[in-house]
Scaffold this active site. Structure first.
Site, short mmCIF file in Angstrom:
data_model
loop_
_atom_site.label_atom_id
_atom_site.label_comp_id
_atom_site.label_asym_id
_atom_site.label_seq_id
_atom_site.Cartn_x
_atom_site.Cartn_y
_atom_site.Cartn_z
N HIS A 148 0.94 -1.31 -0.26
CA HIS A 148 0.43 0.10 0.21
C HIS A 148 1.21 0.54 -0.09
CE1 HIS A 148 -3.04 -2.22 -0.12
NE2 HIS A 148 -3.30 -2.95 0.65
N HIS A 173 3.34 -8.93 -3.42
CA HIS A 173 2.62 -8.91 -3.85
C HIS A 173 2.77 -8.03 -5.03
CE1 HIS A 173 -1.70 -10.79 -4.59
NE2 HIS A 173 -1.07 -11.45 -5.61
N ARG A 220 0.56 -8.37 -8.96
CA ARG A 220 -0.15 -8.76 -8.56
C ARG A 220 -0.48 -8.80 -10.78
NH1 ARG A 220 -4.82 -8.99 -4.57
NH2 ARG A 220 -5.85 -9.10 -6.69
N ARG A 230 -1.49 -3.53 -9.76
CA ARG A 230 -1.90 -2.36 -8.93
C ARG A 230 -1.74 -1.98 -8.06
NH1 ARG A 230 -7.57 -5.33 -5.93
NH2 ARG A 230 -7.51 -6.42 -7.91
N GLU A 260 4.49 -12.19 -3.20
CA GLU A 260 3.23 -13.08 -3.27
C GLU A 260 3.35 -12.70 -4.01
OE1 GLU A 260 0.00 -11.23 -1.06
OE2 GLU A 260 1.02 -11.29 0.75
N THR A 297 -6.92 -10.01 -1.26
CA THR A 297 -6.45 -12.15 -1.17
C THR A 297 -7.97 -12.21 -1.02
OG1 THR A 297 -4.00 -11.70 -1.39
CG2 THR A 297 -5.49 -13.33 -1.38
N GLU A 301 1.19 -20.48 5.13
CA GLU A 301 0.70 -18.98 5.78
C GLU A 301 0.05 -19.07 6.02
OE1 GLU A 301 1.69 -15.17 3.65
OE2 GLU A 301 0.32 -14.73 4.65
N HIS A 314 -3.05 -11.50 7.41
CA HIS A 314 -4.52 -11.13 6.72
C HIS A 314 -5.59 -10.93 7.83
CE1 HIS A 314 -7.56 -10.13 3.11
NE2 HIS A 314 -6.17 -10.48 2.44
N1 PXP Z 1 -0.71 -12.46 3.77
C1 PXP Z 1 -0.99 -12.74 2.52
C2 PXP Z 1 -0.86 -13.73 2.08
C3 PXP Z 1 -1.77 -11.24 2.29
O1 PXP Z 1 -2.28 -11.58 1.16
C4 PXP Z 1 -2.04 -10.23 2.37
C5 PXP Z 1 -2.81 -9.61 2.23
O2 PXP Z 1 -2.06 -8.76 0.58
C6 PXP Z 1 -1.91 -9.91 3.84
C7 PXP Z 1 -0.56 -11.41 4.53
C8 PXP Z 1 -1.44 -8.62 5.18
O3 PXP Z 1 -2.64 -8.43 5.15
P1 PXP Z 1 -2.86 -7.04 5.69
O4 PXP Z 1 -2.14 -6.41 4.36
O5 PXP Z 1 -4.30 -7.56 5.67
O6 PXP Z 1 -2.18 -6.97 7.00
#
Ligand code: PXP
Length: 238
Positions: A9, A42, A44, A48, A69, A100, A150, A190
Protein backbone atom coordinates in the site's frame (compact mmCIF):
# COMPACT_ATOMS: atom_id res chain seq x y z
CA UNK A 1 7.58 -14.45 16.64
CA UNK A 2 8.99 -12.72 13.61
CA UNK A 3 7.36 -9.87 11.74
CA UNK A 4 7.39 -9.38 7.98
CA UNK A 5 5.85 -6.21 6.61
CA UNK A 6 3.79 -6.05 3.44
CA UNK A 7 4.48 -2.75 1.66
CA UNK A 8 1.93 -3.03 -1.18
CA UNK A 9 0.00 0.00 0.00
CA UNK A 10 3.00 2.30 -0.15
CA UNK A 11 2.85 1.55 -3.87
CA UNK A 12 -0.92 2.13 -3.86
CA UNK A 13 -0.29 5.66 -2.57
CA UNK A 14 2.50 6.26 -5.06
CA UNK A 15 0.37 5.10 -7.98
CA UNK A 16 -2.48 7.40 -6.90
CA UNK A 17 -0.41 10.37 -8.13
CA UNK A 18 1.39 8.53 -10.91
CA UNK A 19 4.88 9.54 -9.77
CA UNK A 20 7.73 7.92 -7.87
CA UNK A 21 6.85 9.01 -4.34
CA UNK A 22 6.37 7.45 -1.80
CA UNK A 23 8.99 4.91 -2.79
CA UNK A 24 8.31 1.31 -1.61
CA UNK A 25 12.06 0.68 -1.43
CA UNK A 26 12.50 3.59 0.98
CA UNK A 27 9.56 2.27 3.02
CA UNK A 28 11.17 -1.17 3.10
CA UNK A 29 14.39 0.34 4.44
CA UNK A 30 12.48 1.96 7.32
CA UNK A 31 10.65 -1.32 8.07
CA UNK A 32 14.02 -3.10 8.22
CA UNK A 33 15.45 -0.42 10.50
CA UNK A 34 12.46 -0.93 12.81
CA UNK A 35 13.15 -4.67 13.04
CA UNK A 36 11.10 -6.35 10.30
CA UNK A 37 12.76 -9.64 9.38
CA UNK A 38 11.28 -9.55 5.91
CA UNK A 39 9.52 -7.44 3.33
CA UNK A 40 6.50 -8.79 1.52
CA UNK A 41 5.12 -7.50 -1.75
CA UNK A 42 2.44 -8.87 -4.05
CA UNK A 43 3.11 -8.54 -7.75
CA UNK A 44 -0.44 -8.84 -9.03
CA UNK A 45 -1.34 -9.68 -12.60
CA UNK A 46 -2.95 -6.21 -12.97
CA UNK A 47 0.06 -4.44 -11.30
CA UNK A 48 -2.37 -2.33 -9.29
CA UNK A 49 0.24 -1.57 -6.63
CA UNK A 50 3.67 -3.23 -6.76
CA UNK A 51 5.28 -3.21 -10.22
CA UNK A 52 8.04 -5.24 -11.83
CA UNK A 53 10.66 -2.54 -11.23
CA UNK A 54 9.75 -2.39 -7.51
CA UNK A 55 10.43 -6.11 -7.17
CA UNK A 56 13.78 -5.79 -8.96
CA UNK A 57 14.83 -2.82 -6.80
CA UNK A 58 13.71 -4.55 -3.60
CA UNK A 59 15.74 -7.61 -4.56
CA UNK A 60 18.80 -5.37 -5.03
CA UNK A 61 18.48 -3.35 -1.85
CA UNK A 62 16.95 -5.42 0.96
CA UNK A 63 19.14 -6.53 3.81
CA UNK A 64 16.34 -8.78 5.16
CA UNK A 65 14.28 -11.41 3.31
CA UNK A 66 12.20 -10.67 0.22
CA UNK A 67 8.90 -12.57 0.25
CA UNK A 68 7.20 -12.30 -3.14
CA UNK A 69 3.48 -12.95 -2.92
CA UNK A 70 2.13 -14.13 -6.23
CA UNK A 71 -0.39 -16.14 -8.19
CA UNK A 72 1.01 -19.30 -9.78
CA UNK A 73 0.63 -18.02 -13.35
CA UNK A 74 3.27 -18.64 -16.03
CA UNK A 75 4.14 -14.94 -16.34
CA UNK A 76 4.64 -14.28 -12.63
CA UNK A 77 6.40 -17.61 -12.03
CA UNK A 78 8.86 -16.62 -14.76
CA UNK A 79 9.50 -13.24 -13.13
CA UNK A 80 9.98 -14.88 -9.73
CA UNK A 81 12.44 -17.45 -11.07
CA UNK A 82 14.49 -14.63 -12.63
CA UNK A 83 14.30 -12.36 -9.56
CA UNK A 84 15.06 -15.09 -7.02
CA UNK A 85 13.29 -13.79 -3.91
CA UNK A 86 14.14 -15.55 -0.65
CA UNK A 87 10.59 -16.85 -0.42
CA UNK A 88 7.57 -17.02 -2.69
CA UNK A 89 4.11 -17.16 -1.15
CA UNK A 90 1.59 -18.54 -3.61
CA UNK A 91 -1.87 -17.02 -3.30
CA UNK A 92 -5.09 -17.24 -5.28
CA UNK A 93 -5.83 -14.11 -7.28
CA UNK A 94 -9.04 -12.80 -8.75
CA UNK A 95 -8.97 -9.63 -10.78
CA UNK A 96 -11.96 -7.93 -9.14
CA UNK A 97 -11.03 -8.64 -5.53
CA UNK A 98 -10.00 -5.77 -3.24
CA UNK A 99 -7.43 -7.99 -1.55
CA UNK A 100 -6.65 -11.71 -1.41
CA UNK A 101 -9.97 -13.27 -0.45
CA UNK A 102 -9.19 -16.77 0.72
CA UNK A 103 -6.59 -19.48 0.80
CA UNK A 104 -5.41 -21.54 -2.15
CA UNK A 105 -7.37 -24.68 -2.88
CA UNK A 106 -4.28 -26.89 -2.88
CA UNK A 107 -6.37 -30.07 -2.78
CA UNK A 108 -8.16 -29.18 -6.01
CA UNK A 109 -5.02 -27.99 -7.83
CA UNK A 110 -2.54 -30.44 -6.39
CA UNK A 111 -0.78 -31.54 -9.58
CA UNK A 112 -0.50 -28.05 -11.12
CA UNK A 113 0.80 -26.54 -7.87
CA UNK A 114 3.18 -29.47 -7.37
CA UNK A 115 4.85 -28.56 -10.65
CA UNK A 116 5.22 -24.88 -9.64
CA UNK A 117 6.54 -25.80 -6.18
CA UNK A 118 9.08 -28.13 -7.77
CA UNK A 119 10.33 -25.41 -10.12
CA UNK A 120 10.94 -23.07 -7.19
CA UNK A 121 12.55 -25.80 -5.10
CA UNK A 122 14.87 -26.66 -7.99
CA UNK A 123 15.84 -22.96 -8.21
CA UNK A 124 16.67 -22.89 -4.47
CA UNK A 125 13.73 -20.61 -3.62
CA UNK A 126 11.68 -21.39 -0.50
CA UNK A 127 7.95 -21.82 -1.07
CA UNK A 128 4.98 -21.06 1.14
CA UNK A 129 1.35 -21.74 0.25
CA UNK A 130 -1.32 -19.39 1.59
CA UNK A 131 -4.10 -21.68 2.83
CA UNK A 132 -7.20 -21.54 4.97
CA UNK A 133 -6.68 -23.14 8.39
CA UNK A 134 -7.94 -26.52 7.17
CA UNK A 135 -6.10 -29.82 7.73
CA UNK A 136 -6.64 -31.21 4.23
CA UNK A 137 -5.14 -28.09 2.65
CA UNK A 138 -2.12 -28.16 4.96
CA UNK A 139 -1.59 -31.87 4.33
CA UNK A 140 -1.80 -31.29 0.56
CA UNK A 141 0.74 -28.44 0.81
CA UNK A 142 3.09 -30.81 2.62
CA UNK A 143 2.55 -33.59 0.09
CA UNK A 144 3.50 -31.41 -2.87
CA UNK A 145 6.73 -30.33 -1.22
CA UNK A 146 5.98 -26.82 0.06
CA UNK A 147 8.46 -25.72 2.72
CA UNK A 148 5.82 -23.80 4.65
CA UNK A 149 2.24 -22.66 4.79
CA UNK A 150 0.84 -19.25 5.59
CA UNK A 151 -2.44 -19.62 7.47
CA UNK A 152 -5.14 -17.23 6.32
CA UNK A 153 -6.26 -15.25 9.38
CA UNK A 154 -8.92 -13.23 7.54
CA UNK A 155 -11.92 -15.10 8.93
CA UNK A 156 -10.51 -14.73 12.44
CA UNK A 157 -9.95 -11.01 11.88
CA UNK A 158 -13.42 -10.45 10.41
CA UNK A 159 -15.33 -12.60 12.93
CA UNK A 160 -18.56 -10.75 13.76
CA UNK A 161 -18.93 -12.04 17.36
CA UNK A 162 -16.58 -13.00 20.21
CA UNK A 163 -17.77 -16.63 19.96
CA UNK A 164 -17.00 -16.77 16.26
CA UNK A 165 -13.63 -15.11 16.90
CA UNK A 166 -12.80 -17.87 19.44
CA UNK A 167 -13.91 -20.55 16.99
CA UNK A 168 -11.72 -19.08 14.25
CA UNK A 169 -8.82 -18.72 16.67
CA UNK A 170 -9.09 -22.43 17.58
CA UNK A 171 -8.90 -23.33 13.88
CA UNK A 172 -5.69 -21.32 13.55
CA UNK A 173 -4.19 -22.83 16.71
CA UNK A 174 -5.00 -26.40 15.65
CA UNK A 175 -3.84 -25.81 12.08
CA UNK A 176 -0.54 -24.32 13.22
CA UNK A 177 0.09 -27.34 15.46
CA UNK A 178 -0.82 -29.70 12.60
CA UNK A 179 1.50 -27.90 10.18
CA UNK A 180 4.34 -28.08 12.69
CA UNK A 181 3.70 -31.78 13.30
CA UNK A 182 4.29 -32.35 9.56
CA UNK A 183 7.57 -30.42 9.73
CA UNK A 184 6.27 -27.38 7.84
CA UNK A 185 7.20 -23.79 8.63
CA UNK A 186 4.03 -21.97 9.67
CA UNK A 187 3.35 -18.30 8.95
CA UNK A 188 0.11 -16.39 9.41
CA UNK A 189 -1.41 -13.27 7.97
CA UNK A 190 -4.25 -11.25 6.54
CA UNK A 191 -6.40 -8.76 8.38
CA UNK A 192 -4.23 -8.76 11.51
CA UNK A 193 -4.22 -5.44 13.34
CA UNK A 194 -3.32 -3.81 16.65
CA UNK A 195 -6.52 -5.11 18.31
CA UNK A 196 -6.57 -8.73 17.16
CA UNK A 197 -2.92 -9.73 16.71
CA UNK A 198 -1.92 -10.64 20.27
CA UNK A 199 -3.60 -14.05 20.72
CA UNK A 200 -2.22 -15.24 17.37
CA UNK A 201 1.23 -13.86 18.17
CA UNK A 202 1.28 -15.98 21.34
CA UNK A 203 0.95 -19.25 19.42
CA UNK A 204 4.29 -21.02 19.68
CA UNK A 205 3.62 -23.00 16.48
CA UNK A 206 3.57 -19.88 14.31
CA UNK A 207 6.99 -18.67 13.17
CA UNK A 208 6.22 -15.47 11.34
CA UNK A 209 3.44 -12.98 10.73
CA UNK A 210 2.89 -11.06 7.52
CA UNK A 211 1.13 -7.76 8.18
CA UNK A 212 0.54 -4.85 5.85
CA UNK A 213 -2.56 -2.70 5.85
CA UNK A 214 -2.86 -2.10 9.60
CA UNK A 215 0.78 -1.03 9.89
CA UNK A 216 0.67 1.36 6.93
CA UNK A 217 -2.57 2.91 8.23
CA UNK A 218 -1.14 3.23 11.75
CA UNK A 219 1.93 4.93 10.28
CA UNK A 220 -0.33 7.64 8.85
CA UNK A 221 -1.81 8.41 12.23
CA UNK A 222 1.34 8.26 14.31
CA UNK A 223 3.09 10.44 11.71
CA UNK A 224 0.37 12.93 10.80
CA UNK A 225 0.87 15.33 13.69
CA UNK A 226 4.59 15.65 13.06
CA UNK A 227 4.05 16.03 9.32
CA UNK A 228 1.69 18.96 9.86
CA UNK A 229 4.07 20.59 12.34
CA UNK A 230 7.00 20.28 9.91
CA UNK A 231 4.99 21.86 7.10
CA UNK A 232 3.77 24.63 9.38
CA UNK A 233 7.37 25.43 10.37
CA UNK A 234 8.48 25.36 6.75
CA UNK A 235 5.91 27.89 5.63
CA UNK A 236 6.45 30.06 8.69
CA UNK A 237 2.87 29.28 9.64
CA UNK A 238 1.09 31.04 12.46
N1 PXP B 1 -0.63 -12.50 3.66
C1 PXP B 1 -1.18 -12.62 2.43
C2 PXP B 1 -1.04 -13.92 1.73
C3 PXP B 1 -1.84 -11.54 1.82
O1 PXP B 1 -2.40 -11.68 0.60
C4 PXP B 1 -1.91 -10.31 2.51
C5 PXP B 1 -2.55 -9.13 1.86
O2 PXP B 1 -1.83 -8.76 0.73
C6 PXP B 1 -1.32 -10.22 3.79
C7 PXP B 1 -0.71 -11.34 4.35
C8 PXP B 1 -1.34 -8.97 4.57
O3 PXP B 1 -2.66 -8.68 4.91
P1 PXP B 1 -2.99 -7.27 5.55
O4 PXP B 1 -2.60 -6.23 4.54
O5 PXP B 1 -4.45 -7.34 5.81
O6 PXP B 1 -2.15 -7.16 6.81
Amino acid sequence: MQLAINIDHIATLRNARGGTFPDPVEAARICELAGAIGIVCHLREDRRHIRDLDVARLRESLTSKLDLEMAATDEIVGIALRTKPDLVTLVPERRQELTTEGGLDVVAQQSRLADVVRRFRDAGIAVSLFVDPVRDQIRAAHEIGSHMVELHTGEYADAPTPDERRRQFDRIRESAAFGKSLGLGVNAGHGLNYENVTPVARLADIDEMSIGYAVIVRALFVGLEQAVREMKTLIGGR
